[in-house]
Design a protein around this motif. Structure first.
Motif, mmCIF file in Angstrom:
data_model
loop_
_atom_site.group_PDB
_atom_site.id
_atom_site.type_symbol
_atom_site.label_atom_id
_atom_site.label_comp_id
_atom_site.label_asym_id
_atom_site.label_seq_id
_atom_site.Cartn_x
_atom_site.Cartn_y
_atom_site.Cartn_z
ATOM 1 N N GLY A 62 0.810 -1.211 0.000
ATOM 2 C CA GLY A 62 0.000 0.000 0.000
ATOM 3 C C GLY A 62 0.843 1.259 0.000
ATOM 4 O O GLY A 62 0.526 2.229 -0.696
ATOM 5 N N THR A 281 -8.323 5.654 -5.268
ATOM 6 C CA THR A 281 -8.202 5.058 -3.937
ATOM 7 C C THR A 281 -8.292 3.544 -4.000
ATOM 8 O O THR A 281 -7.545 2.835 -3.325
ATOM 9 C CB THR A 281 -9.296 5.610 -3.002
ATOM 10 O OG1 THR A 281 -9.133 7.034 -2.877
ATOM 11 C CG2 THR A 281 -9.209 4.978 -1.626
ATOM 12 N N MET A 282 -9.214 3.019 -4.804
ATOM 13 C CA MET A 282 -9.372 1.566 -4.870
ATOM 14 C C MET A 282 -8.379 0.894 -5.814
ATOM 15 O O MET A 282 -8.120 -0.300 -5.699
ATOM 16 C CB MET A 282 -10.805 1.203 -5.278
ATOM 17 C CG MET A 282 -11.229 1.622 -6.695
ATOM 18 S SD MET A 282 -10.704 0.539 -8.049
ATOM 19 C CE MET A 282 -11.546 -0.965 -7.630
ATOM 20 N N MET A 285 -5.254 -1.484 -4.712
ATOM 21 C CA MET A 285 -5.522 -2.784 -4.115
ATOM 22 C C MET A 285 -6.191 -3.757 -5.072
ATOM 23 O O MET A 285 -6.509 -4.889 -4.683
ATOM 24 C CB MET A 285 -6.401 -2.612 -2.864
ATOM 25 C CG MET A 285 -5.644 -2.252 -1.607
ATOM 26 S SD MET A 285 -4.575 -3.590 -1.029
ATOM 27 C CE MET A 285 -2.978 -2.784 -1.133
ATOM 28 N N SER A 409 -4.485 6.423 -1.183
ATOM 29 C CA SER A 409 -4.260 5.042 -1.593
ATOM 30 C C SER A 409 -3.121 4.399 -0.808
ATOM 31 O O SER A 409 -3.063 3.170 -0.680
ATOM 32 C CB SER A 409 -3.963 4.968 -3.093
ATOM 33 O OG SER A 409 -2.692 5.535 -3.398
ATOM 34 N N SER A 412 -4.419 2.192 1.837
ATOM 35 C CA SER A 412 -5.382 1.175 1.432
ATOM 36 C C SER A 412 -5.078 -0.189 2.033
ATOM 37 O O SER A 412 -5.976 -0.888 2.504
ATOM 38 C CB SER A 412 -5.434 1.079 -0.098
ATOM 39 O OG SER A 412 -4.143 0.795 -0.615
ATOM 40 N N TYR A 421 -11.893 -6.588 2.666
ATOM 41 C CA TYR A 421 -12.068 -5.949 1.365
ATOM 42 C C TYR A 421 -13.448 -5.330 1.196
ATOM 43 O O TYR A 421 -13.601 -4.309 0.508
ATOM 44 C CB TYR A 421 -11.822 -6.954 0.240
ATOM 45 C CG TYR A 421 -10.356 -7.199 -0.048
ATOM 46 C CD1 TYR A 421 -9.561 -6.187 -0.581
ATOM 47 C CD2 TYR A 421 -9.772 -8.438 0.199
ATOM 48 C CE1 TYR A 421 -8.221 -6.399 -0.860
ATOM 49 C CE2 TYR A 421 -8.426 -8.667 -0.081
ATOM 50 C CZ TYR A 421 -7.655 -7.643 -0.609
ATOM 51 O OH TYR A 421 -6.321 -7.856 -0.876
ATOM 52 N N PHE A 424 -13.285 -1.925 2.675
ATOM 53 C CA PHE A 424 -12.430 -1.050 1.883
ATOM 54 C C PHE A 424 -13.150 -0.521 0.653
ATOM 55 O O PHE A 424 -13.102 0.681 0.360
ATOM 56 C CB PHE A 424 -11.155 -1.791 1.466
ATOM 57 C CG PHE A 424 -10.339 -1.053 0.446
ATOM 58 C CD1 PHE A 424 -9.639 0.098 0.787
ATOM 59 C CD2 PHE A 424 -10.295 -1.488 -0.876
ATOM 60 C CE1 PHE A 424 -8.894 0.799 -0.161
ATOM 61 C CE2 PHE A 424 -9.549 -0.803 -1.824
ATOM 62 C CZ PHE A 424 -8.859 0.342 -1.460
ATOM 63 N N ALA A 428 -14.205 3.216 -0.495
ATOM 64 C CA ALA A 428 -13.836 3.821 -1.774
ATOM 65 C C ALA A 428 -15.056 4.413 -2.472
ATOM 66 O O ALA A 428 -14.973 5.464 -3.108
ATOM 67 C CB ALA A 428 -13.166 2.779 -2.670
#
Length: 461
Positions: A62, A281-282, A285, A409, A412, A421, A424, A428
């Motif tokens: 991350g 942001t997503m 990952m 990010s 993340s 997840y 998360f 996002a």
């Protein structure tokens, strides 16, 4: 601008629009777009897949997202790229081509350095090499943006951008799916070495094309002279000459932007910084998420990269079509909503697990909405840029466009490790709320201004 009005009024026929894509300047942008797009994933999602594949922790992965901040702060050295002449190179190649070439060789050197490093032995070496790639790539981006705008009149800028984006996306397919295929077939070292060699596409293009001519309007020169006089930078002396250069290269572009947009300038900059917050942001990952669910590298490449590539192109086409049909702001708002909502598809994928159908659904929605939103957003950024200061102002916009998302990010992996997840990707999705609200606010303001007499309108598009 006349070109913008022509598009809005439907003056340009479909056949005339298609013929624009046969112009040499437009074709050139296809290859330069490829050179610009190739390095991005190699220090972003493809790099995270490499690190996860050799058992580097998700929290550490991350933090590698912060390398991407380099692209978000390129406005700092954009004035240098815009005006500083490189010894020998600038004389033989010109201002734009010389800086593009330096950036391309820097990318190649950084990729080779990554091949010579072992992430299990020295993550610092990998990080520093990736940083060199990102810095060189962002420098190349600054020069290419300036080259694109100076190579053609306003009427052709849409086609120039479209050709650039196609080459850029093609390179991302190569650096994403292609790199994963090669790594699965051979090794990550071989994969990154092949990517370094592919940067020669950009090198050859730079050597073959001509340097564009630069034209500075009289009004721009008058504004710069006024600023230099006000700041006493027009006096004789070595330091005064340096100050005069700084005023013209750095101060003037920002002064022009704030004068043109008045009290709305800060809100516009905030909007630019927040519009892509959700998808950036997503993004860091995504590949670790697919691998943790149990998908193979080949499955990720087949669906996430190849299939996703065509969905992105479809979204970009639809976004451009909607901009022509409905203007900028309605597609801009629709794109922000779509990007936020499609993050929820990944929540469902996390709950379902290793299901290829749901992987295809999630990636289809994400890439289609991302392509749509990006087309509308690029149109908006283009409308906000003054051609006289395109290199620096566009660097400002593109820096702000990714900076908040790149910063967030970096956390993340920590969020995923602390929760899961599902949490998360829900987070996002919520990050897309500011973009939706600001899109609506700017749209309403634009409508209000369009109803006022011309003499009272603001300079918002």
């Amino acid at each position: 601008m006349a070109s913008k009005q022509g598009v809005e009024q439907g003056v340009v026929s479909w056949s005339e629009a298609v013929r624009v894509y046969t112009r040499p300047q437009v074709i050139t942008m296809l290859f330069l777009g490829f050179a610009a797009g190739l390095p991005l994933l190699l220090v972003f999602s493809t790099l995270t897949a490499w690190l996860r594949d050799v058992d580097i922790s998700r929290s550490t992965i991350g933090f590698f997202g912060w390398i991407g901040i380099t692209y978000s702060i390129k406005v700092i050295w954009a004035p240098v790229v815009d005006r500083l002449k490189l010894p020998l190179l600038t004389r033989s190649l010109g201002q734009r081509r010389s800086w593009m070439l330096v950036g391309q060789f820097g990318v190649m050197a950084g990729l080779v350095a990554m091949v010579l490093s072992d992430p299990q032995v020295s993550l610092v070496s990998i990080a520093l090499s990736a940083l060199l790639v990102a810095f060189s790539s962002s420098t190349q981006d600054i020069a290419i943006d300036a080259f694109r705008i100076e190579s053609a009149v306003d009427e052709y800028q849409g086609a120039m951008s479209a050709s650039y984006i196609f080459g850029y996306r093609l390179a991302m397919l190569v650096a994403g799916a292609g790199a994963l295929y090669i790594a699965d077939w051979s090794s990550w070292d071989v994969s990154y070495l092949v990517m370094a060699l592919l940067m020669l596409v950009g090198v050859v293009t730079v050597l073959l094309v001509s340097e564009p001519e630069r034209h500075v309007p009289d009004t721009t020169e008058a504004m710069e002279l006024s600023l230099k006089h006000q700041l006493h930078a027009d006096q004789p002396g070595r330091w005064r000459r340096l100050e005069a250069w700084f005023v013209g290269a750095v101060v003037a572009p920002f002064v022009e932007f704030f004068r043109r947009n008045g009290s709305w300038a800060l809100l516009i900059l905030a909007f630019i910084g927040l519009y892509r917050l959700s998808d950036i942001t997503m993004g860091i990952m995504a590949n670790p998420f697919y691998l943790d669910l149990g998908f193979t590298k080949k499955e990720i490449a087949d669906i996430g990269k190849v299939f996703g590539f065509f969905m992105t192109l479809a979204g970009s086409f639809l976004g451009g079509l909607f901009v022509v049909r409905y203007g900028i702001f309605r597609p801009l708002l629709a794109g922000a909503i779509m990007v936020a909502l499609t993050n929820l598809l990944f929540v469902q994928l996390a709950m379902v697990g290793s299901d290829l159908v749901w992987l295809a659904v999630a990636i289809s929605g994400d890439n289609l909405s991302g392509g749509f939103a990006n087309a509308a957003f690029v149109a908006y950024l283009s409308s906000m840029t003054n051609r006289a200061y395109t290199a620096t102002q566009y660097a400002l916009f593109s820096s702000l466009m990714t900076l908040p998302g790149k910063f967030l990010s970096g956390f993340s992996g920590v969020i995923v490790d602390a929760s899961n997840y599902e949490v998360f990707f829900s987070y996002a999705a919520v990050m897309g709320t500011p973009a939706i609200l600001l899109s609506w606010l700017l749209w309403r303001h634009s409508l209000a201004q369009s109803r006022q007499p011309n003499s009272l309108k603001s300079t918002l598009p």
